[in-house]
Scaffold this active site. Structure first.
Site, PDB file in Angstrom:
ATOM      1  N   LYS A  79       1.025   4.807  12.090  1.00  0.00           N
ATOM      2  CA  LYS A  79      -0.166   5.108  11.287  1.00  0.00           C
ATOM      3  C   LYS A  79      -1.067   6.033  12.096  1.00  0.00           C
ATOM      4  O   LYS A  79      -1.244   5.840  13.312  1.00  0.00           O
ATOM      5  CB  LYS A  79      -0.887   3.803  10.957  1.00  0.00           C
ATOM      6  CG  LYS A  79      -2.045   3.922   9.979  1.00  0.00           C
ATOM      7  CD  LYS A  79      -2.608   2.542   9.639  1.00  0.00           C
ATOM      8  CE  LYS A  79      -3.712   2.585   8.592  1.00  0.00           C
ATOM      9  NZ  LYS A  79      -4.203   1.237   8.245  1.00  0.00           N
ATOM     10  N   SER A 154      -4.441   0.313   3.250  1.00  0.00           N
ATOM     11  CA  SER A 154      -4.606   1.687   3.674  1.00  0.00           C
ATOM     12  C   SER A 154      -3.395   2.275   4.394  1.00  0.00           C
ATOM     13  O   SER A 154      -3.271   3.487   4.490  1.00  0.00           O
ATOM     14  CB  SER A 154      -5.816   1.790   4.600  1.00  0.00           C
ATOM     15  OG  SER A 154      -5.590   1.069   5.802  1.00  0.00           O
ATOM     16  N   SER A 178      -4.334  -4.241   4.908  1.00  0.00           N
ATOM     17  CA  SER A 178      -3.750  -2.893   4.899  1.00  0.00           C
ATOM     18  C   SER A 178      -2.316  -2.781   5.378  1.00  0.00           C
ATOM     19  O   SER A 178      -1.724  -1.714   5.260  1.00  0.00           O
ATOM     20  CB  SER A 178      -4.612  -1.938   5.715  1.00  0.00           C
ATOM     21  OG  SER A 178      -5.677  -1.501   4.926  1.00  0.00           O
TER      22      SER A 178
HETATM   23  N1  GLN Z   1      -8.532  -2.553   1.426  1.00  0.00           N
HETATM   24  C1  GLN Z   1      -9.381  -3.076   2.445  1.00  0.00           C
HETATM   25  C2  GLN Z   1     -10.541  -2.140   2.681  1.00  0.00           C
HETATM   26  O1  GLN Z   1     -10.602  -1.167   2.022  1.00  0.00           O
HETATM   27  C3  GLN Z   1      -8.596  -3.334   3.691  1.00  0.00           C
HETATM   28  C4  GLN Z   1      -8.402  -2.139   4.544  1.00  0.00           C
HETATM   29  C5  GLN Z   1      -7.648  -2.437   5.788  1.00  0.00           C
HETATM   30  O2  GLN Z   1      -7.074  -3.501   5.968  1.00  0.00           O
HETATM   31  N2  GLN Z   1      -7.701  -1.479   6.695  1.00  0.00           N
HETATM   32  O3  GLN Z   1     -11.372  -2.366   3.498  1.00  0.00           O
END
Ligand code: GLN
Length: 491
Positions: A79, A154, A178
């Protein structure tokens, strides 16, 4: 997807036995990238030349009889919020475009020491804020199983890279789901470790008390193997768990548990996440129930358990995570990192113009939410209250784990959705209801594919475990995977 994808462990065994080579493995994966990456956009950057040099050197060392490591020659995608020395790291944000980290994240060093070959940096929602990769400044990633749908987020690029066969292994980060949610939406295995089990050194911070790095893989055995490579104490991360505690809990040897079965284990299905709140698709709930039944069939004692505070995790998270983000992202000021707007009359104007131009809408929304929640006069009502809810959740889960070895829920309330389907932020946030509690509590959790839901898209079942409960979590996940394969539901 036509032919069954090769797993990392199979590839490592083939390379170690001389049936394949690091270069051949790399070429095979680069060929798949050449075929489909233009369509999928899993990567912000493919590091083909660097990967080739690394693969050649691994083959030479193997030929010389060296022990190169458990993942010798296996391609891995990272990532793009993990620092890679000399290789651009963007967080899919304009504000970091062109920034070249001067050091490697600890996980990157560990992968290299294990012989893995980095093939590229994967796309994400800007600064890991989102659940669909639609918030990337460089355009979304498409779900390889159906390109009209999101891959989740994400870490959508890392999930898609594995699902599309671009790399058998990848790493993501999980602050509120994410890793697990995109794994569920792309039909792969995704795991968030216990907070402190994997070093955050070199992971660009979103919400430091919640962030963890973890693996994406085709199957549970690969997940366990990759987790063992990246886990461990790191003096560079002050929140890293001491080596002895990790060893005592069996966290560093989870692979040993995969074939043990679940006879006598106590599994609690979280009632609040099984349809007592709206928004869960019936097929997703049915598959989760089927996974629970499969565990019962294999000898586990399965029961429903109520954790009333679990659903309030969502509200607490969307105060705590933005609060931490607003502080962490203060460093992007046009001076210390990345993008700077030119021609401004003074430093203040330059900083404000650089942040205005460099951050996307969702990141700005989080910074504003966080700053508001922390501001004088509102701090106790918002941030303080959210922290108290966090404690409540930790206590409630700890109570549940007195009666159960692991807990079960859907990973995501729905299967992969079409682009644009969750355009208003609140609808998108609601997608994280099942994944967030584990981040707030610091507990490990894993998403394993189990059959399909609406439109034949994969469903992920979430296995949650108590702090440092990775071993039993993997043990149960392996059983669910066996049941999925037996039912022909493996993706
Ligand atoms: N969807 C969640 C957010 O937008 C989690 C994001 C993540 O785990 N980085 O904060």
């Amino acid at each position: 997807m036509t032919d069954a994808p090769i797993t990392g462990l199979t590839l490592a065994a083939d390379i170690a036995a001389g049936r394949s080579s690091a270069v051949a493995a790399l070429d095979g994966h680069l060929a798949r990238i050449a075929e489909r990456e233009d369509e999928i956009h899993a990567f912000n950057l493919v590091t083909a030349d660097q990967a080739r040099a690394a693969a050649e050197s691994i083959d030479q060392r193997l030929a010389a009889g060296e022990d190169v490591g458990p993942l010798a020659g296996v391609p891995v995608a990272l990532k793009d919020n993990m620092c890679t020395e000399g290789v651009a790291t963007t967080c899919s944000s304009r504000i970091l475009e062109g920034w070249i980290p001067p050091y490697d994240a600890t996980v990157v060093q560990k992968l290299e020491a294990a012989g893995a070959v980095m093939v590229g940096k994967t796309n994400l929602d800007e600064f890991a804020m989102g659940s669909s990769t639609e918030n990337s400044a460089f355009g979304p990633t498409l779900n390889p199983l159906d390109t009209s749908r999101v891959p989740g987020g994400s870490s959508g690029g890392s999930a898609a890279a594995v699902a599309a066969g671009f790399a058998p292994l990848s790493l993501g980060s999980d602050t509120g789901g994410s890793i697990r949610q995109p794994a569920a939406l792309c039909g792969v295995v995704g795991m968030k470790p216990s907070y402190g089990a994997v070093s955050r050194y070199g992971l660009i911070a979103f919400a430091s008390s919640l962030d963890q790095i973890g693996p994406f893989t085709h199957d549970v055995a690969d997940s366990a193997a990759l987790f063992e490579v990246i886990a461990g104490h790191d003096p560079q991360d002050s929140t890293s768990i001491p080596h002895q505690a990790l060893t005592d809990a069996g966290v560093l040897s989870v692979s040993e548990r995969l074939s043990e079965g679940v006879d006598g284990l106590r599994v609690g299905v979280i009632s609040e996440l099984m349809g007592s709140i709206d928004g869960f698709e019936p097929e997703v709930l049915a598959q989760t129930r089927a996974a629970a039944d499969a565990l019962a069939g294999a000898g586990a004692k399965v029961d429903e358990v109520s954790i009333p505070s679990a659903i309030y995790g969502l509200s607490a998270y969307y105060l705590i995570a933005p609060a931490e983000a607003s502080s962490n992202l203060a460093r992007y000021d046009g001076v210390r990192y990345g993008h700077r707007e030119q021609g401004k009359a003074n430093t203040g104007l330059m900083m404000s113009a650089s942040r205005t131009a460099g951050f996307g809408a969702e990141v700005k929304r989080r910074i504003m939410l966080g700053t508001y929640g922390l501001s004088a006069g509102y701090h106790d009502a918002f941030y303080g209250k959210a922290q108290r809810v966090r404690t409540l959740i930790i206590n409630d889960f700890e109570r549940a784990y007195q009666d159960f070895d692991v807990l079960l829920s859907p990973t995501s309330p729905c299967v992969a959705f079409p682009f644009g389907a969750k355009a208003d932020p609140l609808t998108m946030y609601l997608n994280d209801v099942a994944t967030i509690p584990s981040n707030l509590a610091g507990h490990p959790a894993l998403s394993v594919p189990f059959g399909t839901g609406a439109d034949n898209m994969p469903v992920g079942v979430q296995v949650l475990a108590p702090m440092l409960g990775e071993a039993v979590m993997y043990q149960v996940a392996a059983e669910i995977e066996r049941a999925a394969v037996a039912a022909g539901g493996a993706s």
